[in-house]
Design a protein around this motif. Structure first.
Motif, PDB file in Angstrom:
ATOM      1  N   VAL A 154       0.822  -1.233  -0.017  1.00  0.00           N
ATOM      2  CA  VAL A 154       0.119   0.208  -0.015  1.00  0.00           C
ATOM      3  C   VAL A 154       0.864   1.214  -0.015  1.00  0.00           C
ATOM      4  CG1 VAL A 154      -1.590   1.420   1.123  1.00  0.00           C
ATOM      5  CG2 VAL A 154      -1.911  -1.216   1.074  1.00  0.00           C
ATOM      6  N   ALA A 181      -0.201  -7.288   4.292  1.00  0.00           N
ATOM      7  CA  ALA A 181      -0.315  -6.297   3.813  1.00  0.00           C
ATOM      8  C   ALA A 181       0.827  -5.284   4.454  1.00  0.00           C
ATOM      9  CB  ALA A 181      -1.499  -5.468   4.368  1.00  0.00           C
ATOM     10  N   LYS A 183       2.907  -1.228   4.254  1.00  0.00           N
ATOM     11  CA  LYS A 183       3.323   0.189   3.803  1.00  0.00           C
ATOM     12  C   LYS A 183       4.320   0.040   3.000  1.00  0.00           C
ATOM     13  CE  LYS A 183       2.553   1.472   7.999  1.00  0.00           C
ATOM     14  NZ  LYS A 183       2.596   2.159   9.369  1.00  0.00           N
ATOM     15  N   LYS A 204      -1.047   6.423   3.737  1.00  0.00           N
ATOM     16  CA  LYS A 204      -0.582   4.782   3.556  1.00  0.00           C
ATOM     17  C   LYS A 204      -1.274   4.389   5.012  1.00  0.00           C
ATOM     18  CE  LYS A 204       3.872   5.417   3.166  1.00  0.00           C
ATOM     19  NZ  LYS A 204       5.254   5.039   2.917  1.00  0.00           N
ATOM     20  N   GLU A 205      -1.135   4.996   6.083  1.00  0.00           N
ATOM     21  CA  GLU A 205      -1.691   4.191   7.158  1.00  0.00           C
ATOM     22  C   GLU A 205      -3.363   4.214   6.910  1.00  0.00           C
ATOM     23  OE1 GLU A 205      -0.456   6.479  10.266  1.00  0.00           O
ATOM     24  OE2 GLU A 205       1.567   5.415  10.478  1.00  0.00           O
ATOM     25  N   ARG A 207      -4.983   3.941   4.508  1.00  0.00           N
ATOM     26  CA  ARG A 207      -5.483   2.872   3.305  1.00  0.00           C
ATOM     27  C   ARG A 207      -5.157   1.472   3.735  1.00  0.00           C
ATOM     28  NH1 ARG A 207      -2.846   5.956  -1.992  1.00  0.00           N
ATOM     29  NH2 ARG A 207      -4.422   7.314  -2.334  1.00  0.00           N
ATOM     30  N   ILE A 208      -4.088   1.256   4.416  1.00  0.00           N
ATOM     31  CA  ILE A 208      -4.004  -0.058   5.082  1.00  0.00           C
ATOM     32  C   ILE A 208      -4.877  -0.597   6.022  1.00  0.00           C
ATOM     33  CG2 ILE A 208      -2.290   0.187   6.771  1.00  0.00           C
ATOM     34  CD1 ILE A 208      -0.629  -1.939   5.690  1.00  0.00           C
ATOM     35  N   ASP A 209      -5.522   0.492   6.693  1.00  0.00           N
ATOM     36  CA  ASP A 209      -6.452   0.155   7.897  1.00  0.00           C
ATOM     37  C   ASP A 209      -7.761   0.111   6.993  1.00  0.00           C
ATOM     38  OD1 ASP A 209      -7.510   0.343  10.700  1.00  0.00           O
ATOM     39  OD2 ASP A 209      -8.686   1.807   9.905  1.00  0.00           O
ATOM     40  N   LEU A 211      -7.843  -1.446   4.202  1.00  0.00           N
ATOM     41  CA  LEU A 211      -7.787  -2.643   3.344  1.00  0.00           C
ATOM     42  C   LEU A 211      -7.707  -3.907   4.564  1.00  0.00           C
ATOM     43  CD1 LEU A 211      -4.872  -3.650   1.133  1.00  0.00           C
ATOM     44  CD2 LEU A 211      -5.398  -5.241   2.818  1.00  0.00           C
TER      45      LEU A 211
END
Length: 288
Positions: A154, A181, A183, A204-205, A207-209, A211
């Motif tokens: 991500v 996943a 970052k 990034k944080e 988005r990964i959360d 996901l």
């Protein structure tokens, strides 16, 4: 070394002199390990008698030859195929895995990295999202009980919201059992480290959360299908939880299972009934 734009992967080469040498290597691998035995396809087989080997076992490539010979050689230990990427997957490999399941474990790690064609191209990947999905569909069709895992990066440089939504879409369509996943962070010596248009850490944080929250729902739904089933599992260790009677085990499809039992069961196969499902594991009771 094999290079993508985001990472450096080392590859090991073994020189095989004959068919008997191949057989000897596989037997040695089987003898030195308890299950699960993992064959990492970062290892490429080079043999002066490659044609003879493939002709004898009627497979087109070394991956299928190794799987086929392993099936003929090992009395009970399942083989987990560890993929290094898209290029490891062929129709013949899928056919072999299907034919010999569960001796060849119904589990496959298929790294996605991104669901955006634009980002995949920037990563120097040799596949696009449609081709990736078609391979995952073939695995599901040929091996209905297969479990798939993947890697996702991500926040690769220049990743837009639309690029990220493409990744979420692929995860929904393929329905992986597990997603690893990460970052994006630059690694010295890779082309991506020289790219501009870096993504803010906060983006990034976030988005990964998103996901992981989506994937938790999918993983739980996948695991709930096992509730009520009786499965054979391999006990591999004591749980790190406070309850010292809780054991960790793995199904043939690499699902983590917790159940109460005696430490003497470690290293053995037992039958368990799945009582409930979690996002990352199954909970069971042992069947006498």
């Amino acid at each position: 070394n094999k290079r993508g734009n985001g990472k450096i992967v080392s590859a090991t080469h073994y020189k095989l002199n004959s068919l008997e040498h191949l057989k000897e290597c596989i037997k040695n691998f089987i003898n030195i390990t308890e299950i699960p035995f993992k064959l990492n396809f970062e290892t490429y087989i080079i043999s002066e008698e490659e044609d003879k080997i493939n002709k004898e076992y009627k497979y087109k490539s070394n991956k299928e030859t190794l799987c086929g010979y392993y099936y003929k050689t090992s009395d009970k230990k399942p083989l987990i195929v560890v993929s290094s990427g898209y290029n490891d997957v062929s129709d013949s490999l899928i056919d072999v895995m299907s034919r010999y399941s569960p001796k060849i474990a119904p589990y496959f790690h298929l790294p996605l990295q991104s669901g955006s064609n634009r980002i995949l191209k920037a990563m120097n990947r040799t596949y696009d999202r449609d081709r990736f999905i078609s391979i995952a569909d073939k695995l599901h069709q040929k091996i209905p009980d297969i479990c798939l895992s993947t890697d996702v990066i991500v926040g690769f440089p220049s990743e837009t919201e639309d690029d990220f939504l493409d990744t979420l879409d692929v995860l929904r369509r393929v329905r992986f059992d597990m997603v690893y996943a990460f970052k994006y962070s630059p690694r010295e010596g890779t082309p991506a480290a020289r790219m501009e248009d870096r993504i803010e850490t906060s983006v990034k944080e976030e988005r990964i959360d998103r996901l992981l929250k989506q994937q938790d729902v999918i993983s739980l739904e996948n695991n709930e299908k096992y509730v009520g089933l009786t499965l054979t599992v391999l006990v591999d260790s004591l749980s790190k939880r406070k309850n010292l009677k809780t054991l960790n085990a793995r199904t043939f499809s690499n699902k983590l299972v917790h159940f109460e039992g005696d430490e003497s069961m470690i290293g053995k196969y037992v039958n368990v009934k799945i009582e409930r499902a979690g996002v990352y594991e199954l909970y069971a009771t042992i069947i006498n």
